[in-house]
Design an enzyme around this catalytic site. Structure first.
Site, PDB file in Angstrom:
ATOM      1  N   SER A  23      61.170  63.329  25.365  1.00  0.00           N
ATOM      2  CA  SER A  23      61.185  64.135  25.457  1.00  0.00           C
ATOM      3  C   SER A  23      60.678  65.277  24.342  1.00  0.00           C
ATOM      4  O   SER A  23      60.544  64.661  23.391  1.00  0.00           O
ATOM      5  CB  SER A  23      62.647  65.076  25.412  1.00  0.00           C
ATOM      6  OG  SER A  23      63.051  66.225  24.799  1.00  0.00           O
ATOM      7  N   GLY A  24      59.247  66.311  23.993  1.00  0.00           N
ATOM      8  CA  GLY A  24      58.328  67.031  23.670  1.00  0.00           C
ATOM      9  C   GLY A  24      59.685  67.901  22.762  1.00  0.00           C
ATOM     10  O   GLY A  24      59.063  67.853  21.439  1.00  0.00           O
ATOM     11  N   LEU A  25      60.638  68.445  22.713  1.00  0.00           N
ATOM     12  CA  LEU A  25      61.820  68.928  22.111  1.00  0.00           C
ATOM     13  C   LEU A  25      62.033  68.300  21.305  1.00  0.00           C
ATOM     14  O   LEU A  25      61.918  68.384  20.339  1.00  0.00           O
ATOM     15  CB  LEU A  25      62.215  69.483  23.197  1.00  0.00           C
ATOM     16  CG  LEU A  25      63.527  70.766  22.683  1.00  0.00           C
ATOM     17  CD1 LEU A  25      63.275  71.491  21.614  1.00  0.00           C
ATOM     18  CD2 LEU A  25      64.773  70.922  23.208  1.00  0.00           C
ATOM     19  N   ASP A  35      59.162  73.078  19.125  1.00  0.00           N
ATOM     20  CA  ASP A  35      58.858  73.192  20.428  1.00  0.00           C
ATOM     21  C   ASP A  35      57.523  73.460  20.750  1.00  0.00           C
ATOM     22  O   ASP A  35      56.696  74.641  21.914  1.00  0.00           O
ATOM     23  CB  ASP A  35      59.238  72.702  21.265  1.00  0.00           C
ATOM     24  CG  ASP A  35      59.167  71.755  22.617  1.00  0.00           C
ATOM     25  OD1 ASP A  35      58.181  71.088  22.290  1.00  0.00           O
ATOM     26  OD2 ASP A  35      59.773  72.316  23.439  1.00  0.00           O
ATOM     27  N   ASP A  62      56.772  63.655  28.149  1.00  0.00           N
ATOM     28  CA  ASP A  62      57.016  64.907  28.377  1.00  0.00           C
ATOM     29  C   ASP A  62      55.291  64.972  27.088  1.00  0.00           C
ATOM     30  O   ASP A  62      55.235  65.372  26.452  1.00  0.00           O
ATOM     31  CB  ASP A  62      58.146  65.895  27.071  1.00  0.00           C
ATOM     32  CG  ASP A  62      57.729  67.269  27.596  1.00  0.00           C
ATOM     33  OD1 ASP A  62      56.670  68.142  28.518  1.00  0.00           O
ATOM     34  OD2 ASP A  62      58.364  67.286  26.782  1.00  0.00           O
ATOM     35  N   ASP A  64      53.665  68.938  27.244  1.00  0.00           N
ATOM     36  CA  ASP A  64      53.836  69.387  27.591  1.00  0.00           C
ATOM     37  C   ASP A  64      52.440  70.055  28.587  1.00  0.00           C
ATOM     38  O   ASP A  64      52.409  69.952  29.315  1.00  0.00           O
ATOM     39  CB  ASP A  64      53.156  70.054  25.794  1.00  0.00           C
ATOM     40  CG  ASP A  64      54.507  70.245  24.619  1.00  0.00           C
ATOM     41  OD1 ASP A  64      55.622  70.003  25.317  1.00  0.00           O
ATOM     42  OD2 ASP A  64      54.314  69.669  23.759  1.00  0.00           O
ATOM     43  N   GLU A  91      53.288  70.238  32.244  1.00  0.00           N
ATOM     44  CA  GLU A  91      53.265  71.390  32.727  1.00  0.00           C
ATOM     45  C   GLU A  91      52.130  72.780  32.827  1.00  0.00           C
ATOM     46  O   GLU A  91      50.893  73.054  31.678  1.00  0.00           O
ATOM     47  CB  GLU A  91      54.463  71.934  31.841  1.00  0.00           C
ATOM     48  CG  GLU A  91      54.208  72.909  30.079  1.00  0.00           C
ATOM     49  CD  GLU A  91      55.594  72.748  29.390  1.00  0.00           C
ATOM     50  OE1 GLU A  91      55.359  73.971  29.027  1.00  0.00           O
ATOM     51  OE2 GLU A  91      55.685  71.905  29.735  1.00  0.00           O
ATOM     52  N   LYS A  97      51.634  75.082  23.695  1.00  0.00           N
ATOM     53  CA  LYS A  97      52.695  75.738  24.776  1.00  0.00           C
ATOM     54  C   LYS A  97      53.723  76.389  23.597  1.00  0.00           C
ATOM     55  O   LYS A  97      54.244  75.478  22.461  1.00  0.00           O
ATOM     56  CB  LYS A  97      53.361  74.699  25.449  1.00  0.00           C
ATOM     57  CG  LYS A  97      54.194  73.563  25.122  1.00  0.00           C
ATOM     58  CD  LYS A  97      55.360  73.250  24.238  1.00  0.00           C
ATOM     59  CE  LYS A  97      56.284  73.731  25.386  1.00  0.00           C
ATOM     60  NZ  LYS A  97      56.851  72.563  25.680  1.00  0.00           N
ATOM     61  N   ASN A  99      57.991  76.715  23.985  1.00  0.00           N
ATOM     62  CA  ASN A  99      59.457  76.292  24.724  1.00  0.00           C
ATOM     63  C   ASN A  99      59.635  77.227  25.928  1.00  0.00           C
ATOM     64  O   ASN A  99      59.970  78.670  25.762  1.00  0.00           O
ATOM     65  CB  ASN A  99      60.676  75.194  23.700  1.00  0.00           C
ATOM     66  CG  ASN A  99      61.728  75.536  24.618  1.00  0.00           C
ATOM     67  OD1 ASN A  99      62.556  75.747  26.057  1.00  0.00           O
ATOM     68  ND2 ASN A  99      61.885  73.786  24.595  1.00  0.00           N
ATOM     69  N   SER A 100      59.936  76.902  27.774  1.00  0.00           N
ATOM     70  CA  SER A 100      60.520  77.952  28.177  1.00  0.00           C
ATOM     71  C   SER A 100      61.694  78.233  28.455  1.00  0.00           C
ATOM     72  O   SER A 100      61.871  79.205  28.984  1.00  0.00           O
ATOM     73  CB  SER A 100      60.410  76.429  29.808  1.00  0.00           C
ATOM     74  OG  SER A 100      59.893  75.714  29.801  1.00  0.00           O
ATOM     75  N   ARG A 135      54.113  70.094  36.282  1.00  0.00           N
ATOM     76  CA  ARG A 135      56.101  70.631  35.827  1.00  0.00           C
ATOM     77  C   ARG A 135      55.163  72.181  36.528  1.00  0.00           C
ATOM     78  O   ARG A 135      54.891  72.710  35.929  1.00  0.00           O
ATOM     79  CB  ARG A 135      56.394  70.278  34.396  1.00  0.00           C
ATOM     80  CG  ARG A 135      57.555  71.066  34.492  1.00  0.00           C
ATOM     81  CD  ARG A 135      58.345  71.164  33.085  1.00  0.00           C
ATOM     82  NE  ARG A 135      58.660  72.034  31.937  1.00  0.00           N
ATOM     83  CZ  ARG A 135      59.228  71.789  30.932  1.00  0.00           C
ATOM     84  NH1 ARG A 135      59.628  70.500  30.768  1.00  0.00           N
ATOM     85  NH2 ARG A 135      59.617  72.390  30.262  1.00  0.00           N
ATOM     86  N   HIS A 166      61.294  73.420  37.875  1.00  0.00           N
ATOM     87  CA  HIS A 166      61.852  74.128  36.697  1.00  0.00           C
ATOM     88  C   HIS A 166      63.076  75.177  36.872  1.00  0.00           C
ATOM     89  O   HIS A 166      62.576  75.715  37.253  1.00  0.00           O
ATOM     90  CB  HIS A 166      61.731  73.788  34.851  1.00  0.00           C
ATOM     91  CG  HIS A 166      62.571  73.552  33.979  1.00  0.00           C
ATOM     92  ND1 HIS A 166      63.254  73.012  34.747  1.00  0.00           N
ATOM     93  CD2 HIS A 166      61.916  73.524  32.779  1.00  0.00           C
ATOM     94  CE1 HIS A 166      64.166  72.867  32.894  1.00  0.00           C
ATOM     95  NE2 HIS A 166      63.503  73.407  31.658  1.00  0.00           N
TER      96      HIS A 166
END
Length: 514
Positions: A23-25, A35, A62, A64, A91, A97, A99-100, A135, A166
């Site tokens: 995970s990037g986070l 992130d 991930d 990104d 993504e 980026k 975080n979503s 993504r 997502h």
């Protein structure tokens, strides 16, 4: 399952998962960064290399946004392939980026430009098994279902091996609707962090092929570390912590110390290791439980008490273990353990039992009662303590037990202070069952370590007891007190996390302890 370093990767594999989500986070957070591409892609690559070395599981990274345009993506894919990474997820957002879950209606990448990133990644992949997942952020960014489906189809046509769709709704309604319209055109991947209440079976029946549990190992570790740090800061003690957290031995096991030990045996000259003698000649008085067998063979959760004890010794690297038996010796069946008989167990004491096995130990040695249990870290501490003779002494023991239950009371030249670091080591002055309350420093738990010099002194003292006609009746407190009068016998203080099995109530406590 999410992992963010080599250790968490090993834990995920041990749990039984079939793949890892890097995970990037959580990789960013484990580095103390946001992130938002604050960790460079090469720094992330360093973490991935440790993860790939630590596990046999395939790793989906991930990635990104791919860290830039098509050129960055193809270089990223090449470098991931060189490190044995199984795939990458990119993504359709802008670099750098965000975080979503932060903000609303984040801008998305141009569809054609993002398709170019996908094509560049697929053209650069190291082998046919490498997976590129596209993504789609349209739903989570508020651009609607039609836009999500349009983008997903464009990415599939560009060569994406799977689509990650997502959503940040608390229900799976958007995801299920998307899956229905998608009609299994290529594999669908989801991250149900927000809609975790939806049964997994419902998601699988809808045609979703892979589920990513995206950040829960890091979140769990934050909770555990925060609570542990708080407890230690408030109490300035480890009493309430040891036994609640993973042992150092567990860390050694996870990172593969056993393999290193095997390699050392193969490639390095042989070296001496500690041996152990367990004193288990007496029968004990536990009613029917000891009617035909000694106390050391009483069942504790499916294994004899003695097996639990020998396992603890083995975990510390002690391979040569001798058990002195007497009462019910024919009932003791323990593979891999040597036995020594004390057929005079009814008329002799512990020092005589130890003398029966004295030829079994040379160099460093552990002597331990056969009716005790203790946490691994206690043995670790005794093994690591400086001194030719080291005794594990519970500084709280004399206060926790009722009168008459303690025989091995200790008087020392220095009491336990409660501080983490003591400048001066404590030494034994006397051990007996009759020490004035104001002089009691603790209770010896029945565990001692002797260096090569300490073993030589032990042999000499046993020989002297025999010469003086005292050996038959001598117990361990007398033997250790005599040694303490001539040599430095070091006290290694502990605070609980052990027990001796003397009564039926103790058997119940042992069940809970194990």
């Amino acid at each position: 399952m999410e992992a963010h370093n080599g250790l968490s990767a090993k834990i995920v594999e041990e749990a039984g998962f079939r793949g890892l989500w890097a995970s990037g986070l959580t990789i960013s957070a484990s580095l103390g960064l946001r992130d938002s591409n604050e960790a460079s892609w090469t720094q992330v690559l360093d973490v991935l290399e440790f993860m790939a070395d630590s596990t046999r599981l395939p790793i989906l990274v991930d990635g990104d946004t791919g860290y830039g345009n098509f050129n960055n993506v193809r270089r990223l894919v090449k470098k991931l392939g060189q490190r044995g990474i199984a795939g990458v997820c990119i993504e359709d957002k802008l670099f750098p980026k965000t975080n979503s879950f932060i903000g609303e209606r984040q801008p998305l990448a141009d569809v054609d430009e993002f398709c170019g990133r996908i094509k560049a990644g697929k053209d650069s992949q190291p082998d046919d098994d490498f997976v590129l997942v596209a993504r789609v952020e349209a739903l989570i960014s508020g651009h609607g279902m039609d836009e999500a489906l349009h983008r997903a189809e464009a990415y599939r046509a560009a060569g994406a091996d799977a689509i990650l769709i997502h959503s940040k709704l608390s229900s799976a309604s958007e995801i299920l609707t998307f899956a229905k319209h998608w009609e299994r055109r290529c594999p669908l991947v989801i991250v149900p962090t927000m809609y975790y209440g939806t049964p997994t079976e419902v998601l699988l029946e809808a045609g979703l092929s892979n589920i990513i549990w995206a950040n829960h190992n890091l979140r769990a570790s934050i909770t555990a570390m925060r609570e542990t740090s708080r407890r230690i800061f408030e109490t300035q003690s480890l009493t309430d912590i040891e036994g609640r957290v993973a042992s150092v031995k567990d860390i050694f096991r996870l990172v593969g110390n056993a393999e290193l030990e095997a390699a050392e045996k193969r490639y390095l000259p042989a070296r001496a290791t500690a041996k152990a003698v367990i004193l288990a000649a007496t029968g004990g008085d536990l009613g029917e439980l000891t009617g035909q067998r000694p106390k050391c063979m009483v069942d504790i959760r499916g294994q004899p008490l003695l097996r639990h004890l020998t396992d603890t010794l083995s975990n510390a690297g002690i391979r040569e273990i001798s058990v002195v038996l007497g009462y019910g010796k024919e009932t003791v069946q323990l593979p891999g353990v040597q036995t020594v008989d004390n057929d005079r167990y009814a008329e002799t004491g512990e020092a005589y039992s130890l003398s029966r096995a004295i030829d079994r130990i040379d160099g460093e040695a552990i002597v331990v009662y056969g009716d005790i249990l203790f946490r691994d870290y206690i043995l670790d501490g005794v093994m690591a303590a400086q001194g030719d003779i080291v005794l594990a002494v519970d500084a709280l023991g004399a206060k926790m037990k009722p009168p008459g239950r303690i025989r091995d009371l200790v008087r020392a030249d220095l009491r336990f202070s409660g501080r983490y670091l003591d400048d001066e080591p404590a030494h034994l002055i006397e051990m007996s069952s009759d020490i004035a309350p104001e002089d009691i420093a603790g209770e010896w738990i029945g565990l001692a370590r002797f260096s090569q010099q300490g073993t030589a002194w032990l042999r000499e003292e046993i020989a002297l007891l025999e010469k003086e006609g005292l050996l038959d009746d001598a117990d361990m407190p007398l033997l250790l007190s005599r040694l303490g009068a001539k040599h430095h016998v070091v006290i290694h203080y502990i605070l609980a996390h052990w027990l001796d099995v003397d009564t039926l109530s103790d058997v119940g406590d042992a069940m809970n302890f194990i």
